[in-house]
Design an enzyme around this catalytic site. Structure first.
Site, PDB file in Angstrom:
ATOM      1  N   GLU A 114       0.824  -1.200   0.000  1.00 36.97           N
ATOM      2  CA  GLU A 114       0.000   0.000   0.000  1.00 36.97           C
ATOM      3  C   GLU A 114       0.863   1.257   0.000  1.00 36.97           C
ATOM      4  O   GLU A 114       1.935   1.289   0.583  1.00 36.97           O
ATOM      5  CB  GLU A 114      -0.914  -0.012   1.235  1.00 36.97           C
ATOM      6  CG  GLU A 114      -1.969  -1.091   1.128  1.00 36.97           C
ATOM      7  CD  GLU A 114      -2.855  -1.205   2.363  1.00 36.97           C
ATOM      8  OE1 GLU A 114      -3.983  -1.671   2.217  1.00 36.97           O
ATOM      9  OE2 GLU A 114      -2.430  -0.829   3.464  1.00 36.97           O
ATOM     10  N   CYS A 127       3.206   8.573   1.086  1.00 33.63           N
ATOM     11  CA  CYS A 127       3.753   7.648   2.075  1.00 33.63           C
ATOM     12  C   CYS A 127       3.921   6.291   1.398  1.00 33.63           C
ATOM     13  O   CYS A 127       2.947   5.725   0.901  1.00 33.63           O
ATOM     14  CB  CYS A 127       2.776   7.576   3.244  1.00 33.63           C
ATOM     15  SG  CYS A 127       3.202   6.351   4.477  1.00 33.63           S
ATOM     16  N   CYS A 134       6.551  -6.962   7.846  1.00 34.89           N
ATOM     17  CA  CYS A 134       7.697  -6.416   8.587  1.00 34.89           C
ATOM     18  C   CYS A 134       8.217  -7.512   9.506  1.00 34.89           C
ATOM     19  O   CYS A 134       7.432  -8.278  10.060  1.00 34.89           O
ATOM     20  CB  CYS A 134       7.246  -5.202   9.415  1.00 34.89           C
ATOM     21  SG  CYS A 134       8.609  -4.313  10.207  1.00 34.89           S
ATOM     22  N   CYS A 138       6.405  -4.338  16.513  1.00 31.14           N
ATOM     23  CA  CYS A 138       6.030  -3.298  17.454  1.00 31.14           C
ATOM     24  C   CYS A 138       4.569  -3.569  17.831  1.00 31.14           C
ATOM     25  O   CYS A 138       3.737  -3.818  16.954  1.00 31.14           O
ATOM     26  CB  CYS A 138       6.192  -1.921  16.818  1.00 31.14           C
ATOM     27  SG  CYS A 138       7.874  -1.688  16.209  1.00 31.14           S
ATOM     28  N   CYS A 141       1.432  -1.737  16.229  1.00 29.74           N
ATOM     29  CA  CYS A 141       1.432  -1.506  14.774  1.00 29.74           C
ATOM     30  C   CYS A 141       0.784  -2.676  14.036  1.00 29.74           C
ATOM     31  O   CYS A 141       1.123  -3.840  14.279  1.00 29.74           O
ATOM     32  CB  CYS A 141       2.881  -1.320  14.309  1.00 29.74           C
ATOM     33  SG  CYS A 141       3.047  -1.273  12.514  1.00 29.74           S
ATOM     34  N   CYS A 367      -1.340   6.216   9.711  1.00 26.63           N
ATOM     35  CA  CYS A 367      -0.058   5.650  10.126  1.00 26.63           C
ATOM     36  C   CYS A 367      -0.235   4.364  10.911  1.00 26.63           C
ATOM     37  O   CYS A 367      -0.995   4.316  11.866  1.00 26.63           O
ATOM     38  CB  CYS A 367       0.623   6.643  11.057  1.00 26.63           C
ATOM     39  SG  CYS A 367       2.100   7.286  10.391  1.00 26.63           S
TER      40      CYS A 367
HETATM   41  N1  SAH Z   1       9.035   0.794  10.134  1.00 27.52           N
HETATM   42  C1  SAH Z   1       9.241   2.178  10.180  1.00 27.52           C
HETATM   43  C2  SAH Z   1       8.333   2.975   9.261  1.00 27.52           C
HETATM   44  C3  SAH Z   1       6.911   2.560   9.146  1.00 27.52           C
HETATM   45  S1  SAH Z   1       5.826   2.930  10.466  1.00 27.52           S
HETATM   46  C4  SAH Z   1       9.138   2.674  11.587  1.00 27.52           C
HETATM   47  O1  SAH Z   1       8.716   1.920  12.453  1.00 27.52           O
HETATM   48  O2  SAH Z   1       9.503   3.812  11.823  1.00 27.52           O
HETATM   49  C5  SAH Z   1       5.573   4.713  10.384  1.00 27.52           C
HETATM   50  C6  SAH Z   1       5.226   5.313  11.752  1.00 27.52           C
HETATM   51  O3  SAH Z   1       3.907   4.944  12.179  1.00 27.52           O
HETATM   52  C7  SAH Z   1       6.161   4.844  12.860  1.00 27.52           C
HETATM   53  O4  SAH Z   1       6.528   5.900  13.706  1.00 27.52           O
HETATM   54  C8  SAH Z   1       5.306   3.854  13.584  1.00 27.52           C
HETATM   55  O5  SAH Z   1       5.787   3.616  14.885  1.00 27.52           O
HETATM   56  C9  SAH Z   1       3.964   4.533  13.531  1.00 27.52           C
HETATM   57  N2  SAH Z   1       2.832   3.644  13.834  1.00 27.52           N
HETATM   58  C10 SAH Z   1       2.751   2.313  13.655  1.00 27.52           C
HETATM   59  N3  SAH Z   1       1.529   1.859  14.035  1.00 27.52           N
HETATM   60  C11 SAH Z   1       0.836   2.929  14.468  1.00 27.52           C
HETATM   61  C12 SAH Z   1      -0.497   3.099  14.949  1.00 27.52           C
HETATM   62  N4  SAH Z   1      -1.335   2.085  15.038  1.00 27.52           N
HETATM   63  N5  SAH Z   1      -0.886   4.343  15.292  1.00 27.52           N
HETATM   64  C13 SAH Z   1      -0.042   5.405  15.141  1.00 27.52           C
HETATM   65  N6  SAH Z   1       1.214   5.292  14.675  1.00 27.52           N
HETATM   66  C14 SAH Z   1       1.652   4.073  14.344  1.00 27.52           C
HETATM   67 FE1  SF4 Z   2       7.605  -2.628  11.492  1.00 28.49          FE
HETATM   68 FE2  SF4 Z   2       5.415  -1.380  12.316  1.00 28.49          FE
HETATM   69 FE3  SF4 Z   2       7.505  -1.558  13.952  1.00 28.49          FE
HETATM   70 FE4  SF4 Z   2       7.618   0.060  11.794  1.00 28.49          FE
HETATM   71  S1  SF4 Z   2       6.246   0.284  13.562  1.00 28.49           S
HETATM   72  S2  SF4 Z   2       9.182  -1.406  12.504  1.00 28.49           S
HETATM   73  S3  SF4 Z   2       6.372  -1.149  10.341  1.00 28.49           S
HETATM   74  S4  SF4 Z   2       6.283  -3.277  13.174  1.00 28.49           S
END
Ligand code: SAH
Ligand code: SF4
Length: 387
Positions: A114, A127, A134, A138, A141, A367
């Site tokens: 996406e 974006c 991944c 986290c 996420c 995000c």
């Molecule tokens: N993997 C990279 C980039 C992708 S995520 C990273 O982790 O930085 C882009 C941003 O969205 C990151 O700061 C991530 O922590 C945040 N993010 C992920 N899940 C989210 C959620 N459910 N609500 C708000 N931000 C989120």
């Molecule tokens: Fe991967 Fe989501 Fe963590 Fe970014 S925030 S490193 S996309 S698991």
């Protein structure tokens, strides 16, 4: 990380009918030159030919060799025989009531990724994703709940920009700088995946996006977001030179270990030390600390104070991201007055603390909500079938 599942064109037999043509999207200038020499272009000419091709591909958005009208017919035929400039198919496009657009793209192997376009008053941000899924997980996420399927190739990373430019009708017949008329002014690597675990491909793709003969978006309008892959942060600073965002999310190792588990490998102290040495760090090129606001997890006044103390001395802004919930998530978004109080403490310490307005919520484009949609789509089409 290697990309074992990505298509390997070199091993594909080249019969006239069976041939899988090499896609030129995403090839560095040097590799493109080599490919041209391989198909019989004289070495002396290859550099100039590669330059011409880049202009057609990245500045004019031409999708077939026939349209490259200043190239000789013979050369076009050679190109046609061996190469393509094909983009991934748009499987689905959704437009939010706030104007955000989410593209679901099908890439080689039938995988889906996406990309999201977010229009604002003075800019348009695209974006993009770097991986299908991944490897990191986290806990807040959505992408993190999906195992890594594979790294995107450099071509697939660049193609997300190309496809969005096609859709936004951004190609113009006259070349040259187009900021002001352009709809995509900024690119952020904040979609699916950890860009620094697909380092080489992301680097090659961004060098094309930044190149004046390529897509020509300034390195200062490109932001790479990482969860904190320390060794590659150093390389990215040296070799890509774009802006950096770091998913910080907690001011203690105890909480960050849970939210961003890569912290167990490179903890807060190691990460901050690396960031202090990021090249060109200055007030005009600050590091963005992303901080997801999770109710009763990381949003107290004490957390805010700890955070500003930790980053003291680093030219930074702190981007507060209200948690975007997804089906099955275990966290709750902090209340607005809590987010405001948190932002105020950061502001008073001298840091900008913009709160990221969730965009495209109605189309699950915000995000951290991106996840390979194949499962979702299959489920929703099942539902449709039942009805
Ligand atoms: N993997 C990279 C980039 C992708 S995520 C990273 O982790 O930085 C882009 C941003 O969205 C990151 O700061 C991530 O922590 C945040 N993010 C992920 N899940 C989210 C959620 N459910 N609500 C708000 N931000 C989120
Ligand atoms: Fe991967 Fe989501 Fe963590 Fe970014 S925030 S490193 S996309 S698991």
């Amino acid at each position: 990380m290697t990309d074992a599942l990505a298509p390997d064109f070199k091993t594909v037999p080249r019969g006239p009918d069976l041939a899988i043509k090499q896609n030129l999207l995403g090839l560095t200038r040097a590799v493109l030159r080599e490919k041209l020499i391989e198909v019989g272009i004289a070495e002396k000419q290859a550099k100039m030919r590669a330059s011409q091709l880049w202009q057609w591909i990245y500045q004019k958005g031409v999708q077939d060799f026939d349209g490259m009208t200043n190239l000789s017919k013979d050369f076009r035929e050679t190109l046609e025989q061996h190469f393509t400039v094909e983009r991934p198919e748009i499987v689905e496009k959704q437009i939010s009531i706030d104007g955000a657009r989410k593209y679901l793209l099908r890439i080689a192997g039938g995988h889906e990724v996406e990309a999201v376009y977010i229009p604002d008053e003075n800019r348009g941000t695209l974006c993009i994703s770097s991986q299908v899924g991944c490897t990191l997980n986290c806990t807040f996420c959505h992408t993190g709940t999906q195992k890594l399927v594979r790294n995107l190739t450099a071509g697939e990373v660049v193609a997300q920009v190309m496809v969005a430019r096609d859709d936004l009708d951004e190609w113009h017949s006259d070349p040259g700088p187009q900021i002001g008329r352009r709809k995509i002014t900024n690119v952020v690597l904040m979609g699916m995946g950890e860009p620094l675990y697909n380092y080489e491909n992301v680097r090659d793709a961004m060098l094309i996006v930044m190149d004046n003969e390529g897509i020509s978006i300034s390195r200062r309008r490109i932001t790479l977001s990482t969860s904190g892959v320390v060794p590659e942060i150093v390389r990215a600073g040296e070799e890509i030179g774009c802006l950096l965002a770091v998913s910080f999310h907690a001011p203690t190792n105890g909480v960050r270990d849970v939210l961003v588990p890569i912290n167990k490998k490179w903890n807060i102290e190691v990460l901050l030390e690396t960031l202090r040495n990021y090249p060109r760090l200055s007030n005009s090129e600050r590091i963005t600390f992303e901080y997801v606001m999770l109710k009763d997890v990381n949003d107290s006044d004490a957390d805010a104070r700890r955070l500003v103390k930790l980053i003291s001395g680093i030219p930074a802004k702190i981007n507060l991201i209200p948690f975007n919930p997804w089906p099955g998530s275990n966290y709750v978004r902090s209340d607005w007055d809590r987010i405001e109080a948190f932002a105020e403490i950061i502001n008073e310490a001298g840091y900008a603390s913009p709160v990221r307005t969730p965009r495209g919520e109605d189309i699950m484009a915000a995000c951290g909500q991106l996840k390979s949609a194949s499962q979702k789509i299959r489920k929703s089409s099942l539902k449709r079938e039942k009805i």
